[in-house]
Design a protein around this motif. Structure first.
Motif, PDB file in Angstrom:
ATOM      1  N   LEU A 128      22.881  44.455 -31.943  1.00  0.00           N
ATOM      2  CA  LEU A 128      23.309  45.379 -30.893  1.00  0.00           C
ATOM      3  C   LEU A 128      22.319  46.515 -30.659  1.00  0.00           C
ATOM      4  O   LEU A 128      22.434  47.249 -29.688  1.00  0.00           O
ATOM      5  CB  LEU A 128      24.684  45.958 -31.235  1.00  0.00           C
ATOM      6  N   THR A 129      21.351  46.664 -31.551  1.00  0.00           N
ATOM      7  CA  THR A 129      20.339  47.702 -31.361  1.00  0.00           C
ATOM      8  C   THR A 129      19.154  47.189 -30.556  1.00  0.00           C
ATOM      9  O   THR A 129      18.276  47.967 -30.186  1.00  0.00           O
ATOM     10  CB  THR A 129      19.801  48.205 -32.713  1.00  0.00           C
ATOM     11  N   ALA A 136      25.300  59.533 -33.410  1.00  0.00           N
ATOM     12  CA  ALA A 136      26.159  58.754 -32.513  1.00  0.00           C
ATOM     13  C   ALA A 136      27.616  59.166 -32.610  1.00  0.00           C
ATOM     14  O   ALA A 136      28.395  58.966 -31.666  1.00  0.00           O
ATOM     15  CB  ALA A 136      26.029  57.266 -32.842  1.00  0.00           C
ATOM     16  N   SER A 137      28.011  59.765 -33.741  1.00  0.00           N
ATOM     17  CA  SER A 137      29.412  60.173 -33.904  1.00  0.00           C
ATOM     18  C   SER A 137      29.785  61.303 -32.952  1.00  0.00           C
ATOM     19  O   SER A 137      30.970  61.594 -32.780  1.00  0.00           O
ATOM     20  CB  SER A 137      29.678  60.592 -35.356  1.00  0.00           C
ATOM     21  N   ILE A 142      25.389  47.746 -22.292  1.00  0.00           N
ATOM     22  CA  ILE A 142      25.092  48.759 -23.307  1.00  0.00           C
ATOM     23  C   ILE A 142      23.823  49.510 -22.922  1.00  0.00           C
ATOM     24  O   ILE A 142      23.737  50.727 -23.087  1.00  0.00           O
ATOM     25  CB  ILE A 142      24.962  48.116 -24.706  1.00  0.00           C
ATOM     26  N   HIS A 143      22.834  48.777 -22.397  1.00  0.00           N
ATOM     27  CA  HIS A 143      21.604  49.408 -21.897  1.00  0.00           C
ATOM     28  C   HIS A 143      21.947  50.450 -20.820  1.00  0.00           C
ATOM     29  O   HIS A 143      21.408  51.558 -20.821  1.00  0.00           O
ATOM     30  CB  HIS A 143      20.665  48.356 -21.292  1.00  0.00           C
ATOM     31  N   LYS A 144      22.837  50.079 -19.928  1.00  0.00           N
ATOM     32  CA  LYS A 144      23.200  50.961 -18.814  1.00  0.00           C
ATOM     33  C   LYS A 144      23.844  52.246 -19.322  1.00  0.00           C
ATOM     34  O   LYS A 144      23.483  53.357 -18.887  1.00  0.00           O
ATOM     35  CB  LYS A 144      24.162  50.223 -17.872  1.00  0.00           C
ATOM     36  N   VAL A 145      24.774  52.106 -20.260  1.00  0.00           N
ATOM     37  CA  VAL A 145      25.455  53.282 -20.804  1.00  0.00           C
ATOM     38  C   VAL A 145      24.478  54.131 -21.620  1.00  0.00           C
ATOM     39  O   VAL A 145      24.497  55.367 -21.549  1.00  0.00           O
ATOM     40  CB  VAL A 145      26.658  52.860 -21.658  1.00  0.00           C
ATOM     41  N   ALA A 146      23.621  53.473 -22.390  1.00  0.00           N
ATOM     42  CA  ALA A 146      22.646  54.193 -23.213  1.00  0.00           C
ATOM     43  C   ALA A 146      21.718  55.037 -22.346  1.00  0.00           C
ATOM     44  O   ALA A 146      21.418  56.188 -22.673  1.00  0.00           O
ATOM     45  CB  ALA A 146      21.838  53.207 -24.055  1.00  0.00           C
ATOM     46  N   SER A 147      21.289  54.468 -21.234  1.00  0.00           N
ATOM     47  CA  SER A 147      20.397  55.182 -20.327  1.00  0.00           C
ATOM     48  C   SER A 147      21.077  56.443 -19.773  1.00  0.00           C
ATOM     49  O   SER A 147      20.453  57.504 -19.677  1.00  0.00           O
ATOM     50  CB  SER A 147      19.992  54.258 -19.173  1.00  0.00           C
ATOM     51  N   ALA A 148      22.351  56.340 -19.471  1.00  0.00           N
ATOM     52  CA  ALA A 148      23.089  57.483 -18.922  1.00  0.00           C
ATOM     53  C   ALA A 148      23.218  58.613 -19.931  1.00  0.00           C
ATOM     54  O   ALA A 148      23.279  59.789 -19.557  1.00  0.00           O
ATOM     55  CB  ALA A 148      24.469  57.031 -18.464  1.00  0.00           C
ATOM     56  N   GLY A 191      20.984  59.082 -22.501  1.00  0.00           N
ATOM     57  CA  GLY A 191      19.727  59.373 -23.175  1.00  0.00           C
ATOM     58  C   GLY A 191      19.795  58.982 -24.629  1.00  0.00           C
ATOM     59  O   GLY A 191      19.261  59.658 -25.514  1.00  0.00           O
ATOM     60  N   ALA A 192      20.499  57.880 -24.899  1.00  0.00           N
ATOM     61  CA  ALA A 192      20.755  57.429 -26.269  1.00  0.00           C
ATOM     62  C   ALA A 192      20.192  56.029 -26.482  1.00  0.00           C
ATOM     63  O   ALA A 192      19.777  55.349 -25.537  1.00  0.00           O
ATOM     64  CB  ALA A 192      22.260  57.436 -26.537  1.00  0.00           C
ATOM     65  N   SER A 193      20.193  55.598 -27.731  1.00  0.00           N
ATOM     66  CA  SER A 193      19.743  54.241 -28.042  1.00  0.00           C
ATOM     67  C   SER A 193      20.909  53.269 -27.905  1.00  0.00           C
ATOM     68  O   SER A 193      22.077  53.665 -27.856  1.00  0.00           O
ATOM     69  CB  SER A 193      19.206  54.183 -29.475  1.00  0.00           C
ATOM     70  N   LEU A 194      20.588  51.980 -27.867  1.00  0.00           N
ATOM     71  CA  LEU A 194      21.635  50.957 -27.807  1.00  0.00           C
ATOM     72  C   LEU A 194      22.572  51.076 -29.013  1.00  0.00           C
ATOM     73  O   LEU A 194      23.796  51.004 -28.885  1.00  0.00           O
ATOM     74  CB  LEU A 194      21.013  49.555 -27.809  1.00  0.00           C
ATOM     75  N   GLY A 195      21.983  51.249 -30.183  1.00  0.00           N
ATOM     76  CA  GLY A 195      22.777  51.346 -31.396  1.00  0.00           C
ATOM     77  C   GLY A 195      23.730  52.521 -31.370  1.00  0.00           C
ATOM     78  O   GLY A 195      24.865  52.430 -31.859  1.00  0.00           O
ATOM     79  N   GLN A 196      23.282  53.627 -30.805  1.00  0.00           N
ATOM     80  CA  GLN A 196      24.154  54.814 -30.749  1.00  0.00           C
ATOM     81  C   GLN A 196      25.365  54.562 -29.854  1.00  0.00           C
ATOM     82  O   GLN A 196      26.473  55.012 -30.163  1.00  0.00           O
ATOM     83  CB  GLN A 196      23.361  56.027 -30.259  1.00  0.00           C
ATOM     84  N   ILE A 197      25.168  53.838 -28.773  1.00  0.00           N
ATOM     85  CA  ILE A 197      26.303  53.526 -27.896  1.00  0.00           C
ATOM     86  C   ILE A 197      27.258  52.564 -28.590  1.00  0.00           C
ATOM     87  O   ILE A 197      28.483  52.713 -28.504  1.00  0.00           O
ATOM     88  CB  ILE A 197      25.818  52.956 -26.552  1.00  0.00           C
ATOM     89  N   ALA A 198      26.701  51.583 -29.298  1.00  0.00           N
ATOM     90  CA  ALA A 198      27.546  50.651 -30.048  1.00  0.00           C
ATOM     91  C   ALA A 198      28.369  51.395 -31.099  1.00  0.00           C
ATOM     92  O   ALA A 198      29.560  51.117 -31.284  1.00  0.00           O
ATOM     93  CB  ALA A 198      26.683  49.571 -30.705  1.00  0.00           C
ATOM     94  N   LEU A 199      27.754  52.355 -31.777  1.00  0.00           N
ATOM     95  CA  LEU A 199      28.470  53.139 -32.783  1.00  0.00           C
ATOM     96  C   LEU A 199      29.484  54.086 -32.139  1.00  0.00           C
ATOM     97  O   LEU A 199      30.602  54.250 -32.653  1.00  0.00           O
ATOM     98  CB  LEU A 199      27.485  53.944 -33.632  1.00  0.00           C
ATOM     99  N   ALA A 200      29.110  54.683 -31.026  1.00  0.00           N
ATOM    100  CA  ALA A 200      30.032  55.580 -30.328  1.00  0.00           C
ATOM    101  C   ALA A 200      31.284  54.810 -29.910  1.00  0.00           C
ATOM    102  O   ALA A 200      32.402  55.333 -29.998  1.00  0.00           O
ATOM    103  CB  ALA A 200      29.350  56.200 -29.113  1.00  0.00           C
TER     104      ALA A 200
END
Length: 340
Positions: free
Chosen positions: A218-219, A304-305, A256-262, A264-273
């Protein structure tokens, strides 16, 4: 791109009557084996970074490195015993065949296993002791009863289970309070929501998701295990990460890429969030334990938390799990999903 912060993560109670822990823990398995070559100095720096960031739940098991991971953690535990919540597990039995995995839940084995873990970890008591996998041939009353004896004897403080169904969790909890249930849970793997998560919420049991980053998939760290990972990386044997399955699953990362871009985070951070926010969605305590061997990843993961996804973003990620191809393991027999 990822967010990082020196701010400490918040704390939560690990289940009803359980200890206060950082809202994110650290899975230590990969520091000893399974994910290719390891660097001990780098791994020890990651442990220090986690503690500095407010991580207090450190997770190992007797099966990781056949005891080597517990021994690896012993100096860190000794130096910070009063600051951390130490979790380890029993039940998975290995042999000289690297692919063999057996399961033992009988009373005699549990007593043997806990003594070995206490010795390797260099401690008098284990804060959270999990039954790593369930052997349906052994009554839960026997297994949990034996674990309860360890609490009474002062060798263990709190009990946990891993990969059990909701019905099994209820049955075990009736024998002795269960503080935490550890199972795979991520935006890719959501079978636990069928019965395990509702039961945990009902009973006040904390949920500790392992592999919240889909074992790195997922990262975006890799897209095909066969082509990109070393021969001693066990992800090469996981159906989701090889061949056509891997190609199809990699395409599912687009939202996940789309949300991460919004953010300013990494893919992994969105998955963890996403995993962190399931606490609100399902009404229970959630303490994911992403594994890493690098300080930079520890800081990325803990940051990410503090990321909050909107309802629209959660809705965008909602369909992903139902589109994943390939099971979590080649053999799902010893998972909760395999018994539901």
């Amino acid at each position: 791109m990822s967010k990082q912060s020196t701010e400490k993560i918040s704390k939560v109670a690990l289940g009803t009557g359980g200890p206060q822990v950082g809202v994110q823990g650290l899975g230590c398995m990969g520091m000893s084996e399974f994910y290719g070559e390891t660097d001990e100095a780098q791994a020890r720096d990651a442990l220090d970074a986690a503690l500095e960031a407010g991580v207090t739940l450190f997770d190992t098991a007797d099966v990781y490195g056949r005891g080597a991971n517990e021994e690896f953690l012993a100096p860190f535990v000794a130096a910070h015993r009063d600051e951390i919540t130490l979790a380890t597990k029993f039940a998975i039995v290995r042999s000289d065949d690297p692919h063999y995995r057996g399961i033992r839940n009988d009373r005699a084995y549990i007593r043997e296993a806990v003594e070995a873990s206490l010795r390797r970890l260099g401690v008098d008591v284990i804060d959270l002791y999990y039954m790593h996998r369930r052997d349906p041939e052994v009554p839960l009353a026997e297994s949990v009863g034996a674990m309860a004896e360890l609490v009474a004897e002062g060798k263990v403080k709190h009990l946990g289970l891993s990969e059990v169904t909701g019905a099994e969790l209820r049955e075990a909890h009736a024998v002795h309070p269960i503080a935490a249930l550890q199972s795979e849970w991520s935006v890719f793997s959501r079978d636990v929501e069928n019965t395990a998560v509702p039961a945990a919420a009902e009973l006040g049991v904390a949920f500790v998701p392992y592999s919240p980053l889909g074992r790195g998939f997922l990262t975006g760290a890799f897209t095909n295990a066969t082509k990109e990972l070393s021969s001693n990386d066990f992800r090469q044997f996981m159906p989701r990460f090889t061949g056509e399955n891997a190609e199809r699953n990699a395409a599912l990362l687009d939202p996940i890429h789309k949300v991460a871009s919004a953010h300013g985070a990494s893919l992994g951070q969105i998955a963890l969030a996403w995993v962190h926010q399931q606490a609100e969605v399902h009404g229970l305590t959630v303490v994911p334990i992403p594994g890493t061997r690098k300080r930079s990843r520890v800081l990325e993961n803990t940051a990410a938390s503090r990321i909050r996804l909107s309802e629209e973003e959660l809705a965008l990620l909602e369909p992903i799990a139902s589109q994943v191809v390939g099971p979590r393991y080649a053999d799902m027999t010893f998972t909760s999903a395999g018994r539901e």
